[in-house]
Motif scaffolding. Structure first.
Motif, PDB file in Angstrom:
ATOM      1  N   VAL A 104       9.980  31.740  30.574  1.00  0.00           N
ATOM      2  CA  VAL A 104      11.083  32.672  30.310  1.00  0.00           C
ATOM      3  C   VAL A 104      12.292  31.916  29.788  1.00  0.00           C
ATOM      4  CG1 VAL A 104      12.792  34.137  31.431  1.00  0.00           C
ATOM      5  CG2 VAL A 104      10.380  34.456  31.927  1.00  0.00           C
ATOM      6  N   LYS A 105      12.629  30.816  30.459  1.00  0.00           N
ATOM      7  CA  LYS A 105      13.798  30.046  30.040  1.00  0.00           C
ATOM      8  C   LYS A 105      13.588  29.451  28.656  1.00  0.00           C
ATOM      9  CE  LYS A 105      14.817  28.751  34.697  1.00  0.00           C
ATOM     10  NZ  LYS A 105      14.622  27.708  35.671  1.00  0.00           N
ATOM     11  N   CYS A 106      12.392  28.914  28.450  1.00  0.00           N
ATOM     12  CA  CYS A 106      12.088  28.285  27.172  1.00  0.00           C
ATOM     13  C   CYS A 106      12.188  29.319  26.049  1.00  0.00           C
ATOM     14  CB  CYS A 106      10.696  27.678  27.248  1.00  0.00           C
ATOM     15  SG  CYS A 106      10.162  26.945  25.708  1.00  0.00           S
ATOM     16  N   ARG A 107      11.587  30.488  26.280  1.00  0.00           N
ATOM     17  CA  ARG A 107      11.570  31.505  25.233  1.00  0.00           C
ATOM     18  C   ARG A 107      12.992  32.007  24.965  1.00  0.00           C
ATOM     19  NH1 ARG A 107      10.044  37.047  24.697  1.00  0.00           N
ATOM     20  NH2 ARG A 107       9.133  37.334  22.624  1.00  0.00           N
ATOM     21  N   ALA A 108      13.785  32.176  26.036  1.00  0.00           N
ATOM     22  CA  ALA A 108      15.166  32.636  25.848  1.00  0.00           C
ATOM     23  C   ALA A 108      15.923  31.650  24.956  1.00  0.00           C
ATOM     24  CB  ALA A 108      15.864  32.774  27.197  1.00  0.00           C
ATOM     25  N   ARG A 109      15.666  30.356  25.163  1.00  0.00           N
ATOM     26  CA  ARG A 109      16.348  29.347  24.351  1.00  0.00           C
ATOM     27  C   ARG A 109      15.923  29.447  22.894  1.00  0.00           C
ATOM     28  NH1 ARG A 109      18.894  27.613  21.637  1.00  0.00           N
ATOM     29  NH2 ARG A 109      19.809  25.563  21.259  1.00  0.00           N
ATOM     30  N   TRP A 110      14.616  29.633  22.675  1.00  0.00           N
ATOM     31  CA  TRP A 110      14.126  29.713  21.291  1.00  0.00           C
ATOM     32  C   TRP A 110      14.579  30.997  20.601  1.00  0.00           C
ATOM     33  CZ3 TRP A 110      11.608  26.412  17.959  1.00  0.00           C
ATOM     34  CH2 TRP A 110      11.251  25.170  18.487  1.00  0.00           C
ATOM     35  N   LEU A 111      14.704  32.065  21.369  1.00  0.00           N
ATOM     36  CA  LEU A 111      15.176  33.313  20.766  1.00  0.00           C
ATOM     37  C   LEU A 111      16.598  33.153  20.235  1.00  0.00           C
ATOM     38  CD1 LEU A 111      13.817  35.957  23.284  1.00  0.00           C
ATOM     39  CD2 LEU A 111      13.278  35.819  20.855  1.00  0.00           C
ATOM     40  N   GLN A 112      17.346  32.243  20.831  1.00  0.00           N
ATOM     41  CA  GLN A 112      18.728  32.040  20.389  1.00  0.00           C
ATOM     42  C   GLN A 112      18.807  31.240  19.101  1.00  0.00           C
ATOM     43  OE1 GLN A 112      20.971  30.068  23.419  1.00  0.00           O
ATOM     44  NE2 GLN A 112      20.561  31.668  24.908  1.00  0.00           N
ATOM     45  N   VAL A 113      17.679  30.639  18.691  1.00  0.00           N
ATOM     46  CA  VAL A 113      17.754  29.647  17.624  1.00  0.00           C
ATOM     47  C   VAL A 113      18.446  30.165  16.368  1.00  0.00           C
ATOM     48  CG1 VAL A 113      16.322  28.422  15.946  1.00  0.00           C
ATOM     49  CG2 VAL A 113      15.951  28.107  18.372  1.00  0.00           C
ATOM     50  N   ASP A 114      18.081  31.353  15.908  1.00  0.00           N
ATOM     51  CA  ASP A 114      18.681  31.796  14.639  1.00  0.00           C
ATOM     52  C   ASP A 114      20.112  32.288  14.832  1.00  0.00           C
ATOM     53  OD1 ASP A 114      18.003  34.004  16.060  1.00  0.00           O
ATOM     54  OD2 ASP A 114      17.692  35.241  14.283  1.00  0.00           O
ATOM     55  N   GLU A 115      20.493  32.453  16.121  1.00  0.00           N
ATOM     56  CA  GLU A 115      21.856  32.927  16.364  1.00  0.00           C
ATOM     57  C   GLU A 115      22.836  31.769  16.424  1.00  0.00           C
ATOM     58  OE1 GLU A 115      21.082  34.584  20.072  1.00  0.00           O
ATOM     59  OE2 GLU A 115      20.110  36.375  19.319  1.00  0.00           O
ATOM     60  N   ALA A 116      22.293  30.569  16.511  1.00  0.00           N
ATOM     61  CA  ALA A 116      23.152  29.406  16.740  1.00  0.00           C
ATOM     62  C   ALA A 116      24.236  29.291  15.681  1.00  0.00           C
ATOM     63  CB  ALA A 116      22.311  28.146  16.760  1.00  0.00           C
ATOM     64  N   GLY A 117      23.905  29.666  14.451  1.00  0.00           N
ATOM     65  CA  GLY A 117      24.862  29.502  13.372  1.00  0.00           C
ATOM     66  C   GLY A 117      26.116  30.347  13.512  1.00  0.00           C
ATOM     67  N   ASP A 118      25.967  31.601  13.981  1.00  0.00           N
ATOM     68  CA  ASP A 118      27.120  32.477  13.896  1.00  0.00           C
ATOM     69  C   ASP A 118      27.961  32.549  15.175  1.00  0.00           C
ATOM     70  OD1 ASP A 118      24.517  34.737  13.711  1.00  0.00           O
ATOM     71  OD2 ASP A 118      25.710  34.480  15.514  1.00  0.00           O
ATOM     72  N   ASP A 119      27.553  31.871  16.250  1.00  0.00           N
ATOM     73  CA  ASP A 119      28.454  31.939  17.407  1.00  0.00           C
ATOM     74  C   ASP A 119      29.237  30.633  17.608  1.00  0.00           C
ATOM     75  OD1 ASP A 119      26.040  31.543  20.118  1.00  0.00           O
ATOM     76  OD2 ASP A 119      26.618  30.251  18.486  1.00  0.00           O
ATOM     77  N   ASP A 120      29.342  29.895  16.562  1.00  0.00           N
ATOM     78  CA  ASP A 120      30.090  28.641  16.648  1.00  0.00           C
ATOM     79  C   ASP A 120      31.574  28.906  16.439  1.00  0.00           C
ATOM     80  OD1 ASP A 120      30.570  25.864  14.481  1.00  0.00           O
ATOM     81  OD2 ASP A 120      30.626  25.895  16.652  1.00  0.00           O
TER      82      ASP A 120
END
Lengths: 197, 1022
Positions: free
Chosen positions: B1005-1021
């Protein structure tokens, strides 16, 4: 400042009062009432000292018993979600409660679909953020549970002035999908889920 | 061409070249080849040039030359002349930076008098104010350095200027107006701080304050590769020092700061709160008393409505600082400050437990311990209301909330007034007033709460237990009788209460008893010990409740003051149990308790060389019971695990004894006082009766406890060869064989000299034994090889360079290659007997040494190995890596990465996989660039291992480890590397979400939650 906080002073539960897996489960309790304090006196890894023993020992640690996904596990998944208003978890605010989580087994032997029903209790009856909280719980469970579970999130009956309207919103797949397209809303949800353990 | 001409030519082309010309002139001046007069004469023409650029360059030349001239070359008269001259140039307006540099150089070469310093300051103000008219930072900077130096070295002179001229300070302040460069600002802040702290600023206070506060809040962000290394924090610190420098600022500072506290920027608020705290600390009680209530009203908001945790923390610091400062003054203002706080906190406590009652509790506990006065006032103000609220409270949650605050207040009281064994911050002064007044009520409420509330009220009872513990600690508060009541309740919980949940209450009760034993050892011995003993029968009828009691009692040994008594009681109980023929289970439990208690007190044993009483009372009787064959030998002692416990008890006592004391036991190492000749016993006599073999376990622990100077009962070579023969005997039970092999390691490690160690293996490798002969290889010999190596490698002996290659050759052995490979993991595995405490010789670098001798050879041999034996090399590699700290491995990681990846494909080698995943995870954390190019194969292999596969099932431990390692990847590798795998990972991990084991699901669950965030990383900086 945050004058728009709906409930500025919510009641908080102590972490040691939240339900957790270890409490009340007697699986690990020894029959002599001991807590295993003396178990560490003789190190467990002594058996590894022999080149010929380890291939045996590696397999016996893993028995075949299956641990099913239960209500407690669902609670653990969602209780650490943060409240959108306070830096507090939904568990400690008693927004999600273990007795309000129900797992219904597949309705017929031919179906593999189980249903998880979560009833959310808003901290005050007119909380406009109830929908957001419900949505957060829903998103978290859809990400964390295998697809054989159907997720159903509702506001607990009688705890919100417009619970039926909110339930309708949460139950409507298309409206949920549309909400998730909304950037601001997604931002709020992401912040709520960032504290998940 | 004169020097100045050359300088002018070079100046625009090459600064360094120009500098060298100036240096040459300086040398000529020093040597007398050039007269100062001549130099000035040559310069004259350029100084008066029509061309501004030439004038500027010529003054730069002069400044550089002066900078290069060694001290004492220029006479006082010359320096004065030059000073006047340079100062007159400041009228020009151009070249001001160089003028300042020249003046600084002159100052360094001879101290000025006060008058000169004043003139310079005045001239600068007259000719160059405001400084911002000079556009170049490099022009203004030397001027600021000059003024900084003037203030540092001619303080009195400048101060006289201020005292004699009413308008001086305002001109001085105006001079720096508008400075923007961070490097210059650092200087400006430190310059202005001098008048702030030292001068009588009177009417200029506001201007002076504004001059620095205009820069608040600092929003400077240094450029990416900032060569000057000035951070925003540096500027903030200096600015804050200015703001807090004088109480005269208070009328301007507090309103301005509080105004900015309404800002929406968290950074601004943070700066404001820090500035308030340091101002309050510096302004003194009189000034602070004027603003304390205003500040409280503003600061409380940050705590009651937490926005960011650290802001609340800063606000709390501010409140505590106010209380601290006011404590230094008279009692009136302190009272006036605390009154509204007490009122407000009392109000919030009424609806406990809520967010705001928690905040109130934080405020109270943060302030309560700053001084004795504050403690007394707060306790007197809060306790009455608190107990009234408590009595009228209608639910447990509220009572818990109130008691939590109470516990914090008791702790504050202890901080200030101390506990029974040490005094607090108030020194030896006796605590007075408030707490003592509520003593009886508090004791009753807490005792009642802990005793009568239902067991499932865990958090409430925990608070009560904590409250009782704190109460019993307060210096001179409770009588011994009252403490006795607390102890009674606590041991009743430990002994009699039904187990519930995680048993937090029982655990807290026993820990409290240990802590109280630290305060009042005799009361605990008198009250609690008899109760524990009464629960422990001399003989048991198969019942088993006593183990929990024994555990609790053994824990009491943690407290030094009761350690001896605990051991004594346990020992007596043990003797009684043996003589009454108690069950084996009970005897083992008693032995475990003794061992546990001794381990907890082992520090005490080591410091106290007089352990002979423990030797006489515990070790000797145990050894005799072990070896005897009559009625004194309990049946439990036929069990190998029991003997292991016995051995460990003896070990812990004997190992701190002196060599002389140990020699008395050493001669009985194998005979164990049974009167049989040593030669008839193992390991010297393989055909001894079976019961004699078991005592080898006790002998091993004794051997482990010996110092390396202690004499062995026979020649070392004879002992080694006897042990080697003995361990090969096929009838030995596994524990006995393992103990004997460890004896072999211990003997080799401890008792060979460094020289003898190099040849110690020779008798074994030569005929007739030929330990390393491939044809003679068999399991017993493999065990001997590893046991011997273990003893040697810890000493990093050079002989390893000869022995390791033989071992590596065996990895391709057709029959035993795999067994040898598995043995590698035993080499560096920590062993609980072969330790420094047991006087073993352990070189600090042994891990590096073995790594260097083994790993490069394994990677080399792996490449050349045949397909069938390749896996042996991977197994051996992981067996070494799993025990190494990653910093040893890190340099070699690039050459290992392919082997590690292939290890993940091995079937059925779960330890190997686990070790490989561990090393890969460390590599990701510490050196991700190595993994970057293998991202694809790493991800697919981790995925394969994270999902249960029917054909080669990996254990849950490995599946979870794979998930955890996979979770690191998005954090450690570049986004463009990771992004293409996102879909694949998220899809495949769905299967792991339905894993049969909770541990795996949770990691997935934790691993998948982290990977789901991957494409969002760009816009929450942000």
């Amino acid at each position: 400042m945050d004058v728009d906080k709906q409930n500025a002073n919510p009641t908080i539960l102590s972490l040691s009062d939240l339900p957790s897996r270890r409490r009340g489960s007697n699986l690990n309790r020894r029959n002599d009432g001991s807590t295993g304090l003396f178990d560490g006196l003789i190190p467990q890894y002594s058996h590894l000292n022999d080149p010929f023993e380890q291939s045996l020992s590696s397999s016996d640690s893993d028995d075949d018993s299956v641990e099913d996904i239960d209500e407690q596990e669902v609670f653990d998944l969602i209780s650490s979600i943060s409240d959108p208003e306070h830096p507090l978890s939904l568990g400690s605010l008693a927004v999600v409660n273990l007795p309000d989580i129900h797992i219904q087994p597949p309705s017929s032997p031919h179906s593999s679909i189980s249903t998880v029903l979560v009833e959310v209790t808003p901290t005050i009856t007119h909380c406009s953020l109830a929908t957001v909280i419900g949505l957060g719980v829903r998103v978290r469970l859809e990400q964390a549970l295998p697809p054989r579970f159907r997720v159903d999130v509702r506001i607990k009956k009688g705890t919100h002035s417009t619970d039926e309207a909110v339930n309708k919103q949460l139950g409507d797949k298309e409206r949920v999908a549309a909400a998730l397209e909304n950037g601001t809303l997604m931002g709020v949800l992401r912040k709520m889920l960032s504290t998940c353990e | 061409m004169s020097d100045i001409q050359q300088f002018l030519l070079e100046y625009d082309r090459n600064k360094r070249e120009a500098s060298q010309i100036a240096q040459k002139s300086a040398t000529r001046l020093t040597d007398g080849d050039l007269k100062l007069l001549k130099l000035i004469e040559e310069l004259g023409e350029y100084f008066n040039s029509e061309d501004v650029a030439i004038r500027v360059k010529s003054i730069a030349y002069l400044a550089e030359v002066l900078g290069f001239v060694p001290p004492k070359v220029l006479s006082l008269q010359q320096r004065n002349l030059l000073c006047d001259f340079v100062l007159s140039r400041t009228e020009d307006g151009d070249g001001i930076g160089s003028c300042a540099k020249a003046l600084l150089a002159l100052e360094e070469r001879g101290k000025w008098d006060g008058e000169r310093a004043q003139t310079i300051m005045e001239t600068l103000l007259a000719n160059t104010s405001p400084l911002r008219q000079y556009k170049q930072q490099s022009e203004r900077y030397p001027v600021l350095r000059l003024i900084d130096a003037l203030l540092a070295k001619y303080r009195d002179a400048l101060r006289t200027l201020h005292d004699s001229q009413p308008d001086f300070l305002s001109r001085f302040i105006a001079y720096f107006d508008g400075e923007k460069d961070p490097r210059n600002l650092m200087l400006v802040f430190s310059i202005l701080r001098v008048p702030m702290t030292e001068w009588n600023i009177g009417a200029d206070a506001q201007d002076l304050f504004d001059a620095v506060f205009n820069y608040f809040p600092i929003t400077f962000r240094p450029p990416p590769d900032d060569p000057y290394g000035i951070t925003a924090q540096d500027l903030k610190d200096r600015l804050r020092e200015c703001i807090s420098s004088t109480a005269d600022f208070a009328p301007y500072a507090f309103p301005a700061l509080l105004d900015k506290l309404d800002s929406t920027s968290m950074n601004t608020k943070r700066d404001v709160l820090q500035a308030i705290t340091s101002s309050v600390q510096e302004y003194g009680p009189r000034t602070v008393s004027l603003y304390s209530i205003t500040l409280w009203d503003a600061l409380k908001f940050e705590i009651l409505n937490v926005q960011e945790e650290d802001l609340a923390e800063e606000a709390l610091n501010g409140l505590a600082a106010i209380a601290q400062t006011l404590s230094q003054g008279t009692s009136g203002p302190l009272n006036a400050y605390l009154r509204p706080i007490i009122k407000e906190c009392n109000e919030h406590l009424e609806d406990a437990p809520t967010k705001q009652s928690q905040a109130a509790a934080r405020i109270v506990s943060k302030i309560a311990n700053v001084s004795p006065d504050v403690t007394n006032l707060l306790l007197a103000g809060i306790l009455p209301t608190m107990f009234t609220l408590f009595q009228s409270a209608d639910n447990m949650a509220k009572r818990r909330g109130l008691l939590e605050v109470f516990v914090q207040l008791i702790k504050a009281n202890i901080d200030v007034y101390g506990d029974w064994r040490s005094t607090g911050s108030a020194g030896a002064s006796a605590p007075k007033g408030a707490l003592a007044q509520f003593r009886d009520q508090a004791l009753e409420v807490l005792l009642h709460g802990l005793e009568t509330s239902p067991v499932n009220n865990v958090s409430y009872r925990l608070v009560c237990a904590d409250g009782l513990l704190q109460l019993s600690k307060v210096r001179e508060l409770l009588s011994e009788d009252d403490i006795g009541k607390i102890i009674q309740l606590l041991h009743a919980i430990v002994i009699h209460e039904e187990s519930f949940g995680k048993d937090e209450i029982k655990e807290s009760a026993i820990n409290s008893l240990v802590e109280i034993a630290h305060q009042k050892p005799q009361v605990v011995i008198d009250k609690a010990f008899p109760a524990f003993m009464a629960q422990l029968p001399d003989t048991d009828e198969g019942s088993s409740g006593h183990v929990a009691v024994l555990e609790a009692f053994a824990k009491m040994a943690n407290e030094e003051d009761v350690f001896d008594t605990v051991i004594l009681r346990l020992k007596n109980k043990f003797s009684a149990a043996v003589s009454q023929n108690a069950s084996s289970g009970y005897i083992v439990a008693l032995l475990s308790a003794i061992l546990y208690a001794l381990t907890k007190g082992s520090n005490k044993l080591e410091q106290d060389p007089n352990t002979s009483t423990y030797y006489q009372d515990i070790v000797l009787p145990l050894l005799k019971r072990t070896s005897s064959a009559d009625a004194s030998h309990p049946e439990a002692f036929n069990n190998e695990t029991t003997l292991d416990l016995v051995g460990r008890i003896c070990n812990i006592v004997v190992r701190s004894q002196s060599t002389e004391q140990q020699e008395a036991i050493a001669s009985e190492l194998y005979t164990l006082f049974r009167g049989t000749p040593q030669a008839e016993l193992p390991p010297f006599n393989i055909s001894a009766p079976p019961e004699n073999h078991k005592t080898m376990i006790v002998s091993t622990h004794l051997l482990a406890s010996f110092r390396k100077e202690t004499r062995l009962p026979c020649e070392i070579e004879f002992l080694v060869s006897s042990l080697v023969n003995y361990t090969q005997h096929s009838d030995l039970s596994i524990p006995v064989r393992s103990a004997s092999l460890r004896q072999l390691s211990l003997v080799i490690n401890k008792f060979y000299s460094a020289g003898a160690l190099k040849t110690c293996m020779d008798p074994l490798t030569e005929a007739p034994f030929e330990l390393f002969h491939p044809e003679k290889l068999n399991p017993p010999r493999i065990r001997v090889i590893f046991a011997c190596l273990k003893g040697i490698l810890l000493r990093s002996s050079p002989v390893l360079a000869k022995l390791y290659p033989k071992l590596l050759d065996f990895l391709s052995h057709p029959k035993y290659g795999a067994a040898i490979a598995h043995g590698f993991s035993t080499l560096l595995q920590p062993d609980d007997l072969i330790t420094k405490q047991n006087h073993c010789q352990i070189s600090g670098l042994h891990k590096q040494k073995s790594f260097a001798l083994l790993v490069p050879n394994i990677t080399q041999a792996f490449r050349e190995a045949s397909a069938e034996t390749k896996r042996n090399y991977l197994i051996a590699l992981s067996g070494i890596l799993r025990w190494l700290p990653f910093d040893i491995v890190i340099e070699e990681v690039p050459s290992l990465i392919l082997l590690l990846l292939q290890s993940l494909d091995l079937k059925g080698e779960d330890f190997v996989k686990e070790a490989a995943i561990g090393t890969l995870a460390s590599t990701l954390a510490e050196k991700p660039e190595v993994v970057q190019e293998h991202a694809g194969s790493l991800i697919s292999r981790l995925l394969a291992n994270s999902v249960l596969n029917k054909e080669s099932p990996t254990p849950a431990r490995v599946r979870a480890a794979a998930c955890r390692c996979l979770m690191l990847i998005p954090d450690k590798l570049k986004l463009e590397v990771v992004l293409p795998y996102r879909r694949q990972v998220c899809r495949k991990l769905i299967a792991a979400l339905d894993d049969g084991k909770r541990e795996v699901r949770s990691a997935a669950v934790k691993c998948r939650a982290r990977w789901l965030q991957v494409d969002e990383a760009g816009d929450d900086d942000d």
